[in-house]
Write an enzyme that holds these catalytic residues in place. Structure first.
Site, PDB file in Angstrom:
ATOM      1  CD  GLU A 263      -8.382 -13.645  26.094  1.00 50.50           C
ATOM      2  OE1 GLU A 263      -9.033 -13.310  25.088  1.00 50.50           O
ATOM      3  OE2 GLU A 263      -8.182 -14.834  26.396  1.00 50.50           O
ATOM      4  CB  CYS A 300     -10.008  -6.133  22.453  1.00 50.83           C
ATOM      5  SG  CYS A 300     -11.205  -6.449  23.747  1.00 50.83           S
TER       6      CYS A 300
HETATM    7  P1  NAP Z   1       0.521  -3.589  25.324  1.00 50.27           P
HETATM    8  O1  NAP Z   1       1.389  -2.513  24.767  1.00 50.27           O
HETATM    9  O2  NAP Z   1       0.720  -4.948  24.776  1.00 50.27           O
HETATM   10  O3  NAP Z   1       0.761  -3.565  26.913  1.00 50.27           O
HETATM   11  C1  NAP Z   1       0.092  -4.407  27.833  1.00 50.27           C
HETATM   12  C2  NAP Z   1       1.007  -4.668  29.023  1.00 50.27           C
HETATM   13  O4  NAP Z   1       1.987  -5.636  28.658  1.00 50.27           O
HETATM   14  C3  NAP Z   1       1.782  -3.467  29.514  1.00 50.27           C
HETATM   15  O5  NAP Z   1       1.879  -3.548  30.901  1.00 50.27           O
HETATM   16  C4  NAP Z   1       3.137  -3.634  28.876  1.00 50.27           C
HETATM   17  O6  NAP Z   1       4.192  -3.065  29.622  1.00 50.27           O
HETATM   18  C5  NAP Z   1       3.298  -5.136  28.870  1.00 50.27           C
HETATM   19  N1  NAP Z   1       4.159  -5.602  27.782  1.00 50.27           N
HETATM   20  C6  NAP Z   1       4.018  -5.322  26.462  1.00 50.27           C
HETATM   21  N2  NAP Z   1       4.958  -5.941  25.749  1.00 50.27           N
HETATM   22  C7  NAP Z   1       5.719  -6.638  26.629  1.00 50.27           C
HETATM   23  C8  NAP Z   1       6.871  -7.489  26.501  1.00 50.27           C
HETATM   24  N3  NAP Z   1       7.418  -7.732  25.325  1.00 50.27           N
HETATM   25  N4  NAP Z   1       7.376  -8.034  27.616  1.00 50.27           N
HETATM   26  C9  NAP Z   1       6.849  -7.763  28.830  1.00 50.27           C
HETATM   27  N5  NAP Z   1       5.775  -6.965  29.008  1.00 50.27           N
HETATM   28  C10 NAP Z   1       5.211  -6.415  27.937  1.00 50.27           C
HETATM   29  O7  NAP Z   1      -1.026  -3.255  25.096  1.00 50.27           O
HETATM   30  P2  NAP Z   1      -1.858  -1.934  25.461  1.00 50.27           P
HETATM   31  O8  NAP Z   1      -1.511  -0.829  24.508  1.00 50.27           O
HETATM   32  O9  NAP Z   1      -1.737  -1.667  26.883  1.00 50.27           O
HETATM   33  O10 NAP Z   1      -3.372  -2.378  25.151  1.00 50.27           O
HETATM   34  C11 NAP Z   1      -3.999  -2.223  23.902  1.00 50.27           C
HETATM   35  C12 NAP Z   1      -4.137  -3.562  23.187  1.00 50.27           C
HETATM   36  O11 NAP Z   1      -4.845  -4.456  24.017  1.00 50.27           O
HETATM   37  C13 NAP Z   1      -4.964  -3.492  21.894  1.00 50.27           C
HETATM   38  O12 NAP Z   1      -4.319  -4.241  20.905  1.00 50.27           O
HETATM   39  C14 NAP Z   1      -6.290  -4.133  22.265  1.00 50.27           C
HETATM   40  O13 NAP Z   1      -6.982  -4.702  21.185  1.00 50.27           O
HETATM   41  C15 NAP Z   1      -5.835  -5.145  23.265  1.00 50.27           C
HETATM   42  N6  NAP Z   1      -6.908  -5.566  24.177  1.00 50.27           N
HETATM   43  C16 NAP Z   1      -7.342  -6.847  24.138  1.00 50.27           C
HETATM   44  C17 NAP Z   1      -8.373  -7.267  24.972  1.00 50.27           C
HETATM   45  C18 NAP Z   1      -8.886  -8.681  24.945  1.00 50.27           C
HETATM   46  O14 NAP Z   1      -9.599  -9.064  25.873  1.00 50.27           O
HETATM   47  N7  NAP Z   1      -8.566  -9.473  23.954  1.00 50.27           N
HETATM   48  C19 NAP Z   1      -8.955  -6.360  25.879  1.00 50.27           C
HETATM   49  C20 NAP Z   1      -8.464  -5.054  25.904  1.00 50.27           C
HETATM   50  C21 NAP Z   1      -7.432  -4.684  25.051  1.00 50.27           C
HETATM   51  P3  NAP Z   1       4.808  -1.647  29.256  1.00 50.27           P
HETATM   52  O15 NAP Z   1       3.680  -0.741  28.879  1.00 50.27           O
HETATM   53  O16 NAP Z   1       5.477  -1.256  30.521  1.00 50.27           O
HETATM   54  O17 NAP Z   1       5.735  -1.856  28.137  1.00 50.27           O
END
Ligand code: NAP
Length: 526
Positions: A263, A300
């Site tokens: 998501e 989001c």
């Molecule tokens: P993120 O940077 O993508 O991180 C999410 C998790 O995934 C973290 O634990 C991160 O680990 C890990 N991760 C990221 N890239 C990775 C990769 N290439 N390989 C392995 N693990 C990876 O997102 P965020 O900043 O935490 O959250 C904000 C985003 O979430 C916004 O874009 C928001 O719109 C979205 N969101 C979507 C929803 C929905 O339901 N659609 C709900 C809430 C939020 P590390 O931090 O250790 O790198």
């Protein structure tokens, strides 16, 4: 707070890589030192999960319900410690922490009730017709069965509801899948407290060791190793498009590709029709100023794109929204890195050709606080420039002035997949824009009428997902009881002896669940 990993029921910290979480309100590190999971610990957690699956997959709905309810109770027992840790790792206010805790606990109870009832397995039975010509019809019985160990990645912006024991974990445990959480580094302490609540519940209700593990990490390596592990059978991810896509690609390159339910981000288009702009200009401006800045825009479902047809009322709306949005006091972002990404995203957007900044909070702001920003472009400019279509995670929105309904339709048709779309219209107005409504439906997972996209109700009729890149599989919702379907597969028994069938499919229907028997919904025995 030990800062260690939970490898099944055991605390473990074999690694040398450590990190701390950060309090964005005080702009200082929190005290606890967390130890990142090593490769050995990752293997141990997955092996335990794989072993636990052998028994956990057969645990009755009633016992899984005890487990899920015990997790909820243990979370509530954490009391203020949880709330304070949550606030110190996110900069979010206490009210939000308590609200999110209520939602998390509510989701656990919802899945407990679902599995206790048992009908969720969608049992379907077609009895044999031995005398059928030209060939006899066999007895076939189908139900959902769990996939196996699931890895869950939570997002920064929902330390409880979309993280350690959030929707993905609750749904996977309800389905019968052990869960390994890749803890989010920004709220590792909150994650650890919740992990203890889950582990304690597993012990209290005699669930197999390995049904749950919580691994710390401060980079992408732990997540990558988990995604590649052959015994992991599915991934739940909430976060950025970049992160979700990277994991999706990794999972599909495995020798045995596995499903990744990611998501991701969204800009959630809002279409305001001309009559609505004429009659509700000021109140809409107030409503949208609040929705754009809610939770510092870190949702989001944040309305990042507002579309209207150029006329004097749209001009007035831009002025009204600009005035309203800068009246709102700026608030703290989740982490300096998120604040920095917001700053970069805002600057990148504002450097785009023919884009105008129409409102920006001008007074001084504290460290890690965000300046809400509103920009404006013409429909033609928006159509030409894909950079303007990207999510700026924070209190940011772009208003697009379309030349006419045709251009509005063209823009919507060219948008990437979104979680939500909103239509603001007067009574009877929408029917004159049916093409726009159907174009919007084609791009989103949920359509909102005369409301705001922020706020995701947890109930069976909610769809939280959408065409890529809102999610990697638009056929499923990440919210509500049907989200359990992400963690199961359909399975059929043919001509299997009644006594060897699971209770859900036995003739006597001992669980008294609702089943589809020879095409008829019934809870009667056969
Ligand atoms: P993120 O940077 O993508 O991180 C999410 C998790 O995934 C973290 O634990 C991160 O680990 C890990 N991760 C990221 N890239 C990775 C990769 N290439 N390989 C392995 N693990 C990876 O997102 P965020 O900043 O935490 O959250 C904000 C985003 O979430 C916004 O874009 C928001 O719109 C979205 N969101 C979507 C929803 C929905 O339901 N659609 C709900 C809430 C939020 P590390 O931090 O250790 O790198």
């Amino acid at each position: 707070m030990t800062g260690k990993n939970y490898i099944g029921n055991k605390l473990s910290a074999k690694g040398s890589k450590t990190f701390k979480t950060f309090n964005p309100q005080t702009n200082s590190e929190n005290d606890t030192v967390f130890t990142e999971a090593t490769t050995d610990e990752i293997h141990e957690a997955v092996s335990l999960a794989s072993e636990a699956f052998k028994t956990y997959r057969t645990v009755s709905g009633e016992n899984k319900a005890h487990f899920l309810n015990a997790i909820a109770d243990n979370i509530m027992s954490l009391g203020d410690t949880l709330i304070q840790t949550y606030c110190s790792e996110s900069g979010l206010p206490e009210g939000r922490a308590k609200g999110e805790r209520g939602r998390t606990v509510g989701q656990l109870h919802m899945f407990a009730n679902l599995v206790k009832d048992g009908s969720w397995v969608e049992a379907s039975i077609d009895t044999a017709i031995p005398e059928r010509e030209p060939a006899p019809k066999p007895d076939l019985r189908k139900m959902h069965i769990p996939l196996g160990p699931v890895v869950v990645f939570g997002a920064s912006n929902f330390p409880l509801a979309y993280s350690t024991a959030g929707g993905d974990t609750a749904a996977a445990l309800a389905a019968g899948c052990p869960v390994i959480v890749k803890s989010h580094p920004m709220h590792a302490g909150t994650g650890m407290l919740i992990a203890k609540a889950v582990i304690d519940a597993a012990e209290q209700t005699e669930m197999p060791n390995g049904v749950f593990s919580n691994l710390n990490s401060s980079g992408i390596e732990v997540g990558e190793q988990l995604a590649k592990h052959p015994e992991v059978k599915a991934i739940g991810f909430t976060g950025s498009i970049r992160g979700g896509r990277a994991l999706y690609d990794l999972a599909s390159r495995r020798e045995e590709p596995i499903p990744v339910f990611a998501e991701m981000g969204s800009i959630n288009p809002v279409v305001i029709l001309p009559e609505a702009l004429q009659s509700r200009n000021e109140s809409l401006a107030k409503t949208y100023a609040n929705s754009i800045t809610l939770g510092t825009g870190q949702f989001c479902t944040n309305p990042g794109l507002i579309l209207g047809i150029k006329d004097e009322n749209l001009t007035k709306f831009i002025i009204n929204l600009s005035e309203e949005i800068i009246k709102i006091d700026p608030s703290c972002m989740l982490h300096p890195k998120i604040a920095e990404a917001y700053q970069k995203g805002r600057i990148k957007a504002s450097e785009q050709k023919d884009l105008h900044i129409v409102a920006e909070y001008q007074h001084e702001v504290k460290q890690n606080y965000a300046r809400q920003t509103l920009t404006n472009v013409s429909g033609a400019t928006f159509l030409k420039n894909p950079t303007l279509h990207q999510e700026v995670f924070g209190p940011y929105s772009i208003i697009v002035e379309c030349d006419d309904a045709e251009q509005l339709h063209q823009i919507i048709s060219k948008l990437e997949g979104q979680l939500t779309g909103t239509l603001i219209a007067e009574d009877g107005e929408a029917k004159n824009y049916s093409q726009i409504v159907s174009a919007l439906q084609n791009r989103v997972g949920r359509l909102i009428y005369n409301g705001v996209p922020t706020g995701v109700e947890v109930c069976p009729s909610m769809t939280h997902g959408g065409p890529y890149p809102a999610s990697t599989d638009s056929r499923f919702s990440a919210v509500g009881k049907h989200s359990i379907k992400r963690w199961v597969r359909p399975f059929s028994y043919q001509d299997w002896p009644n006594e060897l069938l699971p209770d859900e499919l036995k003739n006597e229907n001992p669980l008294a669940i609702l089943r589809l028997v020879n095409g008829k919904q019934t809870s009667e025995r056969i």
